[in-house]
Design an enzyme around this catalytic site. Structure first.
Site, PDB file in Angstrom:
ATOM      1  N   ARG A  19       0.860  -1.177   0.000  1.00 31.36           N
ATOM      2  CA  ARG A  19       0.000   0.000   0.000  1.00 31.36           C
ATOM      3  C   ARG A  19       0.902   1.234   0.000  1.00 31.36           C
ATOM      4  NH1 ARG A  19      -4.258   2.770  -1.599  1.00 31.36           N
ATOM      5  NH2 ARG A  19      -4.817   4.423  -0.147  1.00 31.36           N
ATOM      6  N   SER A  71      -0.840   8.048   1.009  1.00 32.52           N
ATOM      7  CA  SER A  71      -0.477   9.460   1.162  1.00 32.52           C
ATOM      8  C   SER A  71      -1.117  10.007   2.432  1.00 32.52           C
ATOM      9  CB  SER A  71      -0.978  10.282  -0.032  1.00 32.52           C
ATOM     10  OG  SER A  71      -0.401   9.810  -1.223  1.00 32.52           O
ATOM     11  N   GLU A  72      -0.324  10.764   3.184  1.00 32.59           N
ATOM     12  CA  GLU A  72      -0.789  11.285   4.472  1.00 32.59           C
ATOM     13  C   GLU A  72      -2.121  12.020   4.353  1.00 32.59           C
ATOM     14  OE1 GLU A  72       1.932  14.074   6.223  1.00 32.59           O
ATOM     15  OE2 GLU A  72       0.871  14.048   8.133  1.00 32.59           O
ATOM     16  N   CYS A  73      -3.016  11.730   5.306  1.00 27.87           N
ATOM     17  CA  CYS A  73      -4.287  12.438   5.425  1.00 27.87           C
ATOM     18  C   CYS A  73      -4.548  12.562   6.924  1.00 27.87           C
ATOM     19  CB  CYS A  73      -5.404  11.667   4.728  1.00 27.87           C
ATOM     20  SG  CYS A  73      -7.020  12.458   4.927  1.00 27.87           S
ATOM     21  N   CYS A  88     -13.482  11.545   3.618  1.00 25.43           N
ATOM     22  CA  CYS A  88     -12.718  10.795   2.613  1.00 25.43           C
ATOM     23  C   CYS A  88     -12.684   9.330   3.023  1.00 25.43           C
ATOM     24  CB  CYS A  88     -11.315  11.384   2.479  1.00 25.43           C
ATOM     25  SG  CYS A  88     -10.390  11.274   4.022  1.00 25.43           S
ATOM     26  N   CYS A 112      -9.664   7.674   3.474  1.00 24.09           N
ATOM     27  CA  CYS A 112      -8.263   7.375   3.801  1.00 24.09           C
ATOM     28  C   CYS A 112      -8.105   6.505   5.046  1.00 24.09           C
ATOM     29  CB  CYS A 112      -7.485   8.670   3.972  1.00 24.09           C
ATOM     30  SG  CYS A 112      -7.509   9.703   2.495  1.00 24.09           S
ATOM     31  N   GLU A 171       0.598  15.331   2.276  1.00 19.23           N
ATOM     32  CA  GLU A 171      -0.751  15.633   2.746  1.00 19.23           C
ATOM     33  C   GLU A 171      -1.544  16.394   1.676  1.00 19.23           C
ATOM     34  OE1 GLU A 171      -3.955  16.016   4.378  1.00 19.23           O
ATOM     35  OE2 GLU A 171      -2.689  15.421   6.071  1.00 19.23           O
ATOM     36  N   GLY A 172      -2.823  16.076   1.614  1.00 15.96           N
ATOM     37  CA  GLY A 172      -3.709  16.847   0.730  1.00 15.96           C
ATOM     38  C   GLY A 172      -3.334  16.734  -0.743  1.00 15.96           C
ATOM     39  N   ASP A 225      -3.883  17.098  -8.580  1.00 20.20           N
ATOM     40  CA  ASP A 225      -3.055  16.158  -7.820  1.00 20.20           C
ATOM     41  C   ASP A 225      -1.599  16.544  -8.023  1.00 20.20           C
ATOM     42  OD1 ASP A 225      -1.834  13.990  -6.582  1.00 20.20           O
ATOM     43  OD2 ASP A 225      -3.197  12.509  -7.459  1.00 20.20           O
ATOM     44  N   ARG A 235       1.012  15.200  -6.334  1.00 20.30           N
ATOM     45  CA  ARG A 235       1.920  14.228  -5.723  1.00 20.30           C
ATOM     46  C   ARG A 235       2.965  13.707  -6.703  1.00 20.30           C
ATOM     47  NH1 ARG A 235      -2.437  10.242  -3.247  1.00 20.30           N
ATOM     48  NH2 ARG A 235      -3.468  10.922  -5.145  1.00 20.30           N
TER      49      ARG A 235
END
Ligand SMILES: Nc1nc2c(ncn2[C@@H]2O[C@H](COP(=O)(O)OP(=O)(O)OP(=O)(O)O)[C@@H](O)[C@H]2O)c(=O)[nH]1
Ligand SMILES: [Zn+2]
Length: 217
Positions: free
Chosen positions: A69, A72-74, A85, A87, A112-113, A146, A148
């Site tokens: 997995r 991404s930080e949430c 969400c 997450c 994050e985000g 996005d 990222r």
């Protein structure tokens, strides 16, 4: 409960000096959780000072595809139980799946985000409270939908000795991005969470505007 104590000594570097080394493994320790006792590996990104972690279980550097997995930080979803969400439930489901298999890895990336940062995500949520969808809110703030980047994820996986994944994700762009950085994705494992009344619109937007593969949306 599975334990990481019996797993191989630890991360194995690939030895290829041409690798993009965007991260440095700083320290590893035990991490007991409700699902298993994982090894936690702390990484730093020398260029930015950002800190990331990987949780691993079992023998992962044996060349066989690893159940993975890339999360991404949430902060809101992972730590504060937000239902806006999916997450938090995705994080739990991933750890449970890795524990059930007795082998796998979870990368926890500090982007994050979708990369815009916590306070900009709060700004984006405020715009969504006024009717914007998740993509429109990012655009109104001057960001791409996005932002990222997965070079860091690829670098962490290489440092852990992993080159091939069974990746738990609904996001085909995540699969493409990792492959672009030299990580093989042998299989995409769907990672769909039951929607709730607060995130149903958000999930629909992810499917319709961000290309996520969410059956029924
Ligand atoms: N900018 C922004 N970020 C969000 C919003 N909701 C969740 N996020 C962030 O989105 C990231 C998770 O990405 P998702 O698009 O949910 O899923 P994904 O990682 O692309 O795909 P999966 O692997 O299928 O989960 C986390 O960093 C969250 O903080 C939002 O409304 N706006
Ligand atoms: Zn979230």
């Amino acid at each position: 409960m599975h334990t990481a104590d019996t797993q191989s000594a630890g991360p194995v570097a690939s030895g290829d000096e041409t690798d993009q080394r965007n991260t440095r493994l700083v320290a590893s320790c035990r991490l007991p959780t409700p699902w298993a006792t994982f090894r936690m590996h702390g990484f730093e990104e020398p260029a930015t000072g950002r800190e990331h972690v990987a949780l691993t279980l079992g023998t992962i550097a044996d060349g066989k595809p690893v159940l993975t997995r890339v999360h991404s930080e949430c902060l809101t979803g992972d730590a504060l139980f937000s239902r806006r969400c999916d997450c938090g439930p995705q994080l739990e489901a991933a750890l449970a799946a890795i524990a059930a298999e007795g082998r796998g890895v979870l990368l926890y990336l500090r982007q994050e985000g979708r990369g815009i940062g916590l306070l900009n995500k709060v700004r984006a949520y405020a715009l969504q409270d006024e009717g914007a969808d998740t993509v429109e809110a990012n655009h109104l703030l001057g960001f791409d939908a996005d932002t990222r980047d997965y070079a860091v994820a690829a670098s962490m996986l290489r440092e852990l000795g992993i080159a091939s994944l069974r990746l738990m994700t609904n996001n085909p762009r995540k699969v493409d991005a990792l492959e672009q950085y030299g990580i093989a994705v042998a299989e995409r494992v769907p990672h769909v969470i039951e929607p709730n009344p607060h995130n149903a619109n958000y999930l629909r937007t992810k499917a319709q505007r961000l290309g996520h593969l969410l059956a029924g949306h």
